[in-house]
Design a protein around this motif. Structure first.
Motif: not given
Length: 83
Positions: A63-73, A6-22
């Motif tokens: 995801x780190x390369x794509x700009x994630x600043x935190x990954x929780x898993x 189970x994982x999440x990547x941050x930072x969140x953006x509720x308006x548009x999925x950030x590159x790291x989420x994609x």
């Protein structure tokens, strides 16, 4: 063994999925996993141990390369692999 991640990547953006989420979605959907559930606030994938660990490695790196600043898993053993 079978694993569930189970994982999440941050930072969140509720308006548009950030590159790291994609990127996270691409990595998990392309992996050889049995069950994948991708959502806006958390993601779950399950499969054989090697497949999950390989996917987690790619997930962290890409995801780190794509700009994630935190990954929780969290990784859980959910049973024995039948193959």
């Amino acid at each position: 063994m079978r694993l569930r991640v189970e994982f999440t990547t941050e930072p969140f953006d509720l308006d548009e999925a950030p590159a790291h989420a994609l990127v996270a979605r691409q990595v998990i959907e392309a992996a050889e996993l049995d069950a994948v559930d991708v959502g806006p606030f958390g993601n779950t994938a399950e499969g054989g141990g090697d497949a999950v660990l390989t996917a987690v490695d790619a997930l962290l790196r890409r995801t780190l390369e794509a700009g994630a600043t935190r990954i929780s898993l969290q990784v859980n053993v959910v049973g024995e692999d039948t193959e």
